[in-house]
Every structure is written in C-alpha cells, then in structure tokens.
Design an enzyme around this catalytic site. Structure first.
Site, short mmCIF file in Angstrom:
data_model
loop_
_atom_site.label_atom_id
_atom_site.label_comp_id
_atom_site.label_asym_id
_atom_site.label_seq_id
_atom_site.Cartn_x
_atom_site.Cartn_y
_atom_site.Cartn_z
N LYS A 13 0.83 -1.21 0.00
CA LYS A 13 0.00 0.00 0.00
C LYS A 13 0.87 1.26 0.00
O LYS A 13 0.61 2.21 -0.74
CB LYS A 13 -0.91 0.03 1.25
CG LYS A 13 -1.78 -1.21 1.41
CD LYS A 13 -2.63 -1.14 2.66
CE LYS A 13 -1.87 -1.09 3.97
NZ LYS A 13 -1.12 -2.33 4.31
N ARG A 88 -9.37 0.77 9.02
CA ARG A 88 -8.88 -0.57 9.34
C ARG A 88 -9.86 -1.35 10.19
O ARG A 88 -9.59 -2.48 10.54
CB ARG A 88 -7.61 -0.40 10.16
CG ARG A 88 -6.37 -0.97 9.55
CD ARG A 88 -5.27 -0.39 10.39
NE ARG A 88 -4.10 -1.15 10.36
CZ ARG A 88 -3.02 -0.80 9.65
NH1 ARG A 88 -3.02 0.25 8.91
NH2 ARG A 88 -1.95 -1.55 9.71
N ARG A 127 12.03 -6.00 4.54
CA ARG A 127 11.88 -4.53 4.49
C ARG A 127 12.93 -3.84 5.36
O ARG A 127 13.20 -4.24 6.48
CB ARG A 127 10.49 -4.12 4.96
CG ARG A 127 10.34 -2.59 5.01
CD ARG A 127 8.92 -2.13 5.06
NE ARG A 127 8.17 -2.70 6.15
CZ ARG A 127 6.85 -2.54 6.31
NH1 ARG A 127 6.17 -1.83 5.43
NH2 ARG A 127 6.22 -3.09 7.31
N ARG A 160 12.00 -2.16 10.79
CA ARG A 160 10.91 -1.62 11.60
C ARG A 160 10.68 -2.52 12.81
O ARG A 160 10.67 -3.74 12.66
CB ARG A 160 9.63 -1.52 10.75
CG ARG A 160 9.14 -0.11 10.59
CD ARG A 160 8.06 -0.01 9.55
NE ARG A 160 6.80 -0.61 9.96
CZ ARG A 160 5.67 -0.50 9.28
NH1 ARG A 160 5.66 0.21 8.15
NH2 ARG A 160 4.56 -1.07 9.70
N ARG A 171 0.18 -8.97 13.75
CA ARG A 171 -0.42 -8.00 12.80
C ARG A 171 -1.31 -8.71 11.79
O ARG A 171 -2.37 -8.20 11.42
CB ARG A 171 0.68 -7.21 12.09
CG ARG A 171 1.37 -6.22 13.02
CD ARG A 171 2.69 -5.74 12.45
NE ARG A 171 2.53 -4.97 11.23
CZ ARG A 171 3.52 -4.79 10.35
NH1 ARG A 171 4.72 -5.33 10.55
NH2 ARG A 171 3.31 -4.08 9.27
P1 AP5 Z 1 4.99 -1.60 1.77
O1 AP5 Z 1 4.64 -0.80 0.58
O2 AP5 Z 1 5.78 -0.94 2.86
O3 AP5 Z 1 3.68 -2.35 2.32
P2 AP5 Z 1 2.48 -1.81 3.17
O4 AP5 Z 1 1.25 -2.47 2.69
O5 AP5 Z 1 2.49 -0.31 3.22
O6 AP5 Z 1 2.87 -2.45 4.58
P3 AP5 Z 1 2.85 -1.90 6.07
O7 AP5 Z 1 3.53 -2.99 6.89
O8 AP5 Z 1 3.44 -0.53 6.20
O9 AP5 Z 1 1.34 -1.86 6.36
P4 AP5 Z 1 0.64 -1.95 7.67
O10 AP5 Z 1 -0.73 -1.65 7.25
O11 AP5 Z 1 0.78 -3.18 8.49
O12 AP5 Z 1 1.44 -0.90 8.59
P5 AP5 Z 1 1.13 0.60 8.95
O13 AP5 Z 1 2.38 1.34 8.86
O14 AP5 Z 1 -0.08 1.10 8.25
O15 AP5 Z 1 5.81 -2.89 1.26
C1 AP5 Z 1 6.34 -3.82 2.19
C2 AP5 Z 1 7.72 -4.29 1.70
O16 AP5 Z 1 7.55 -5.01 0.47
C3 AP5 Z 1 8.70 -3.15 1.37
O17 AP5 Z 1 10.00 -3.57 1.70
C4 AP5 Z 1 8.58 -2.96 -0.16
O18 AP5 Z 1 9.78 -2.51 -0.72
C5 AP5 Z 1 8.26 -4.40 -0.61
N1 AP5 Z 1 7.39 -4.45 -1.79
C6 AP5 Z 1 6.36 -3.62 -2.10
N2 AP5 Z 1 5.78 -4.02 -3.24
C7 AP5 Z 1 6.44 -5.16 -3.64
C8 AP5 Z 1 6.30 -6.03 -4.76
N3 AP5 Z 1 5.35 -5.83 -5.70
N4 AP5 Z 1 7.15 -7.08 -4.85
C9 AP5 Z 1 8.10 -7.29 -3.90
N5 AP5 Z 1 8.30 -6.48 -2.83
C10 AP5 Z 1 7.47 -5.43 -2.71
O19 AP5 Z 1 0.69 0.44 10.50
C11 AP5 Z 1 1.63 0.15 11.51
C12 AP5 Z 1 0.91 0.16 12.86
O20 AP5 Z 1 0.34 1.46 13.11
C13 AP5 Z 1 -0.28 -0.80 12.98
O21 AP5 Z 1 0.12 -2.12 13.33
C14 AP5 Z 1 -1.10 -0.13 14.08
O22 AP5 Z 1 -0.54 -0.35 15.36
C15 AP5 Z 1 -0.93 1.36 13.75
N6 AP5 Z 1 -1.98 1.85 12.82
C16 AP5 Z 1 -1.78 2.34 11.55
N7 AP5 Z 1 -2.95 2.67 11.00
C17 AP5 Z 1 -3.90 2.40 11.91
C18 AP5 Z 1 -5.32 2.50 11.91
N8 AP5 Z 1 -6.00 2.96 10.83
N9 AP5 Z 1 -5.99 2.10 13.01
C19 AP5 Z 1 -5.35 1.65 14.12
N10 AP5 Z 1 -4.01 1.51 14.18
C20 AP5 Z 1 -3.28 1.88 13.08
#
Ligand code: AP5
Length: 215
Positions: A13, A88, A127, A160, A171
């Site tokens: 994402k 979410r 990552r 991270r 997660r």
């Molecule tokens: P990346 O693009 O970073 O993936 P992502 O979907 O953004 O993954 P996240 O882990 O950041 O999502 P998340 O939703 O768990 O975490 P968030 O930060 O929102 O890609 C991942 C890796 O793969 C990278 O290394 C990239 O280079 C690689 N990649 C990408 N595309 C690829 C491809 N096509 N092929 C191969 N490799 C590829 O949330 C973190 C925490 O914050 C949560 O756990 C929670 O505690 C809190 N939080 C955030 N939002 C909320 C909410 N709305 N409500 C409550 N708590 C929240």
C-alpha cells in the site's frame, strides 16, 4: 482522485500509494506513518500509540479518526487524497463516512491489495527503512546500492520494530480479525476494486493504474 488503499501488512500500500500520489499530485495520508512520526517525536500521542504499535495491535479508533479528520481538513486534501492503512475497522469506516458527509465529499474507490500470506511474510522480513528520510527498501526485491545504507541520504537503514517475526504474526491476526471484515462492508457498495498485488512493483502499479487511472 479520492482513494482508500486497503490490504494486509506488507501488501504494498505504501509503495504504490507514494507512486500514485506523485503521479496524480494528491496528498497521501498513511496513518502508520503519521503515528510513527509521533512516536519518533515522543509527543503525547506518540507515547500512547507506541505500546499498541510495538505489539502489532491497533491504535484505538477515536485516536486514528482524530488524525484523519485533521488531515482531511487540510487545504491540500480538497482536490483529492489517498488514504493508506485507514480505515482498518468497521468503526473507522463508519467514522470516515461521517467525515466525508460533513465535507460533502465522496470516495471514488476502495482498492484492495490481494497478496498471499507467505509473500507478505517474505516482504516484511526483507523490508528496511531509512529513519532519516523515510525511504523504504527491500533486501530481496529492492535493495539499496550499498547494503544497509540509504541511497537518498546515506543514513544507516533499520528494520521496523513491528517487522519482527512474532509481531508480524500478531499483525496478520489483527488484520484478519478487524480489517478483513471491511471487504464485506465495502463489498456492499460499488466502491470496492481488487488488485492482485503480486509481481514486480512496476507490474502492480500498472494493474493499479488500470483501476485508479480511470477514476
Ligand atoms: P509496503 O509498501 O511498505 O507495504 P504496506 O502495505 O504499506 O505495509 P505496512 O507494513 O506498512 O502496512 P501496515 O498496514 O501493516 O502498517 P502501517 O504502517 O499502516 O511494502 C512492504 C515491503 O515489500 C517493502 O519492503 C517494499 O519494498 C516491498 N514491496 C512492495 N511491493 C512489492 C512487490 N510488488 N514485490 C516485492 N516487494 C514489494 O501500520 C503500523 C501500525 O500502526 C499498525 O500495526 C497499528 O498499530 C498502527 N496503525 C496504523 N494505521 C492504523 C489505523 N488505521 N488504526 C489503528 N491503528 C493503526
């Protein structure tokens, strides 16, 4: 363009949202990035959110809704926006609906990133992030030119905190329990689009454009 990017951890994402935002000139609001920034700055919000994030659990709905309300009120969001990692939970989706109604704005689409679980685990294990400029790499699919060093600013890359194997498992469970129900929720509207978010980053972006580029 008014989009929600929905998908499990590691589904791409953030990677794809940054590209869309740059190409279409709209702001991307990633609740995870906003929260991590607050943690880094040790603000009261960050100090409170840290324990949830480190454990892989969700930060309470009302906290996240407050952040998104603030973001959507910014003048830059008037012409469009991309929401990454929000909503979410069904409660967050209901809150977003109320926020958008207040502003008389409608979403164009909710794009679901479909990726098999073993691929998610592989991506998250690989990552690496830059603590200074926020650049994201992957040791398997998108390594930096010099191992462990950011191409943009020369800082040392980090893993991270919540990408540790046991936290990734939490997660994924939290995703299945709280976020997956949104597929049914948005599935009852005409907004939901699905992208098989596997293949190279360029290939996934092409698939995304074929959905989002038409909006
Ligand atoms: P990346 O693009 O970073 O993936 P992502 O979907 O953004 O993954 P996240 O882990 O950041 O999502 P998340 O939703 O768990 O975490 P968030 O930060 O929102 O890609 C991942 C890796 O793969 C990278 O290394 C990239 O280079 C690689 N990649 C990408 N595309 C690829 C491809 N096509 N092929 C191969 N490799 C590829 O949330 C973190 C925490 O914050 C949560 O756990 C929670 O505690 C809190 N939080 C955030 N939002 C909320 C909410 N709305 N409500 C409550 N708590 C929240």
């Amino acid at each position: 363009m008014k989009l929600v990017l929905l998908g499990p951890p590691g589904s791409g994402k953030g990677t794809q949202g940054d590209r869309l935002a740059a190409q279409f000139g709209v702001p991307k609001y990633a609740t995870g990035d906003i929260l991590r920034d607050a943690v880094r700055r040790a603000t009261p919000l960050g100090n409170d959110a840290k324990r949830y994030m480190d454990a892989g659990e969700l930060v309470p709905d009302e906290v996240v809704l407050g952040l998104v309300r603030e973001a959507l009120l910014a003048p830059e969001a008037a012409a469009g926006f991309i929401l990454d990692g929000f909503p979410r939970t069904v409660a967050q989706a209901e809150g977003l609906e109320r926020l958008l109604e207040e502003r008389d704005v409608k979403l164009d689409a909710v794009v679901y990133f479909d990726v098999p679980e073993e691929e998610l685990i592989h991506r998250l294990a690989g990552r690496r992030v830059c603590p200074e400029c926020g650049a994201v790499y992957n040791v398997y699919s998108d390594p930096p030119a010099a191992p462990g060093i950011c191409d943009n600013c020369g800082s040392e890359l980090e893993t991270r905190e919540d990408d540790r194997e046991e936290t990734v498992r939490v997660r994924l469970r939290v995703y299945h329990e709280h976020t997956e129900p949104l597929l049914r929720w948005y599935g009852q509207t005409s907004l939901l689009r699905e992208v098989a978010a596997v293949g190279s980053v360029d290939e996934v972006y092409d698939k995304l454009l074929s959905v989002a580029g038409r909006l």
